[in-house]
Design a protein around this motif. Structure first.
Motif, PDB file in Angstrom:
ATOM      1  N   ASP A   1      10.782  -0.749  -2.929  1.00 36.24           N
ATOM      2  CA  ASP A   1       9.495  -1.182  -3.453  1.00 36.24           C
ATOM      3  C   ASP A   1       8.511  -0.019  -3.392  1.00 36.24           C
ATOM      4  O   ASP A   1       8.296   0.549  -2.317  1.00 36.24           O
ATOM      5  CB  ASP A   1       8.973  -2.369  -2.640  1.00 36.24           C
ATOM      6  N   LEU A   2       7.941   0.342  -4.542  1.00 38.53           N
ATOM      7  CA  LEU A   2       7.040   1.503  -4.598  1.00 38.53           C
ATOM      8  C   LEU A   2       5.858   1.360  -3.654  1.00 38.53           C
ATOM      9  O   LEU A   2       5.513   2.307  -2.940  1.00 38.53           O
ATOM     10  CB  LEU A   2       6.525   1.709  -6.024  1.00 38.53           C
ATOM     11  N   ASP A   3       5.214   0.198  -3.642  1.00 38.26           N
ATOM     12  CA  ASP A   3       4.035   0.014  -2.791  1.00 38.26           C
ATOM     13  C   ASP A   3       4.376   0.200  -1.314  1.00 38.26           C
ATOM     14  O   ASP A   3       3.617   0.821  -0.570  1.00 38.26           O
ATOM     15  CB  ASP A   3       3.422  -1.367  -3.020  1.00 38.26           C
ATOM     16  N   THR A   4       5.521  -0.316  -0.906  1.00 36.37           N
ATOM     17  CA  THR A   4       5.929  -0.220   0.495  1.00 36.37           C
ATOM     18  C   THR A   4       6.219   1.214   0.901  1.00 36.37           C
ATOM     19  O   THR A   4       5.743   1.678   1.942  1.00 36.37           O
ATOM     20  CB  THR A   4       7.180  -1.091   0.747  1.00 36.37           C
ATOM     21  N   VAL A   5       7.002   1.934   0.075  1.00 33.04           N
ATOM     22  CA  VAL A   5       7.349   3.309   0.448  1.00 33.04           C
ATOM     23  C   VAL A   5       6.146   4.239   0.361  1.00 33.04           C
ATOM     24  O   VAL A   5       6.031   5.170   1.159  1.00 33.04           O
ATOM     25  CB  VAL A   5       8.533   3.860  -0.370  1.00 33.04           C
ATOM     26  N   LEU A   6       5.252   3.978  -0.582  1.00 35.04           N
ATOM     27  CA  LEU A   6       4.037   4.806  -0.654  1.00 35.04           C
ATOM     28  C   LEU A   6       3.168   4.584   0.574  1.00 35.04           C
ATOM     29  O   LEU A   6       2.629   5.528   1.150  1.00 35.04           O
ATOM     30  CB  LEU A   6       3.253   4.497  -1.929  1.00 35.04           C
ATOM     31  N   ALA A   7       3.035   3.324   0.985  1.00 33.86           N
ATOM     32  CA  ALA A   7       2.231   3.027   2.172  1.00 33.86           C
ATOM     33  C   ALA A   7       2.840   3.668   3.413  1.00 33.86           C
ATOM     34  O   ALA A   7       2.114   4.195   4.260  1.00 33.86           O
ATOM     35  CB  ALA A   7       2.104   1.520   2.348  1.00 33.86           C
ATOM     36  N   SER A   8       4.167   3.641   3.524  1.00 33.08           N
ATOM     37  CA  SER A   8       4.814   4.246   4.695  1.00 33.08           C
ATOM     38  C   SER A   8       4.658   5.769   4.700  1.00 33.08           C
ATOM     39  O   SER A   8       4.707   6.400   5.748  1.00 33.08           O
ATOM     40  CB  SER A   8       6.295   3.876   4.749  1.00 33.08           C
TER      41      SER A   8
ATOM     42  N   ASP B   1      -3.875   6.027  -5.298  1.00 34.21           N
ATOM     43  CA  ASP B   1      -3.395   7.393  -5.534  1.00 34.21           C
ATOM     44  C   ASP B   1      -2.003   7.371  -6.156  1.00 34.21           C
ATOM     45  O   ASP B   1      -1.711   8.152  -7.061  1.00 34.21           O
ATOM     46  CB  ASP B   1      -3.368   8.196  -4.235  1.00 34.21           C
ATOM     47  N   GLY B   2      -1.148   6.485  -5.669  1.00 31.14           N
ATOM     48  CA  GLY B   2       0.198   6.373  -6.217  1.00 31.14           C
ATOM     49  C   GLY B   2       0.182   5.981  -7.682  1.00 31.14           C
ATOM     50  O   GLY B   2       0.947   6.517  -8.487  1.00 31.14           O
ATOM     51  N   GLU B   3      -0.707   5.056  -8.025  1.00 28.10           N
ATOM     52  CA  GLU B   3      -0.825   4.626  -9.422  1.00 28.10           C
ATOM     53  C   GLU B   3      -1.267   5.783 -10.316  1.00 28.10           C
ATOM     54  O   GLU B   3      -0.728   5.978 -11.405  1.00 28.10           O
ATOM     55  CB  GLU B   3      -1.824   3.477  -9.521  1.00 28.10           C
ATOM     56  N   LYS B   4      -2.227   6.583  -9.832  1.00 23.50           N
ATOM     57  CA  LYS B   4      -2.709   7.725 -10.610  1.00 23.50           C
ATOM     58  C   LYS B   4      -1.619   8.782 -10.768  1.00 23.50           C
ATOM     59  O   LYS B   4      -1.467   9.386 -11.820  1.00 23.50           O
ATOM     60  CB  LYS B   4      -3.935   8.350  -9.940  1.00 23.50           C
ATOM     61  N   ILE B   5      -0.851   8.993  -9.697  1.00 26.62           N
ATOM     62  CA  ILE B   5       0.206  10.000  -9.731  1.00 26.62           C
ATOM     63  C   ILE B   5       1.312   9.581 -10.695  1.00 26.62           C
ATOM     64  O   ILE B   5       1.738  10.354 -11.547  1.00 26.62           O
ATOM     65  CB  ILE B   5       0.783  10.236  -8.315  1.00 26.62           C
ATOM     66  N   PHE B   6       1.769   8.333 -10.577  1.00 27.51           N
ATOM     67  CA  PHE B   6       2.892   7.881 -11.403  1.00 27.51           C
ATOM     68  C   PHE B   6       2.506   7.619 -12.848  1.00 27.51           C
ATOM     69  O   PHE B   6       3.364   7.630 -13.727  1.00 27.51           O
ATOM     70  CB  PHE B   6       3.548   6.655 -10.790  1.00 27.51           C
TER      71      PHE B   6
END
Length: 80
Positions: A27-34, A41-46
């Motif tokens: 899950d993207l949200d989970t791994v980004l948070a970890s 920031d993850g949304e802007k990057i991806f």
């Protein structure tokens, strides 16, 4: 402002990293948070809106399983 070739290459690499993470079933949200990357920031990057900082890029590499090895040089312990 026109983006440089390096920005385009970085965005392409980030896109491939996203594909690797998704293909692993993570899950993207989970791994980004970890990794300490906020969802915003993850949304802007991806989405390609921004290029990740060095720490964010290294975290994305670690998450996806990409290892980066820096060259090292052994020097003698005595003065020249």
């Amino acid at each position: 402002m026109e983006s440089s070739n390096f920005d385009q290459q970085a965005k392409h690499i980030v896109s491939e990293i996203k594909d690797i993470i998704e293909s692993k079933g993570q899950d993207l949200d989970t791994v980004l948070a970890s990794a300490g990357i906020s969802g915003e920031d993850g949304e802007k990057i991806f989405s390609g809106e921004t290029v990740p900082s060095l720490t964010q890029f290294l975290a994305l590499c670690e998450i996806s399983g990409i290892t980066i090895k820096l060259p090292s040089v052994e020097t003698p312990n005595n003065p020249m």
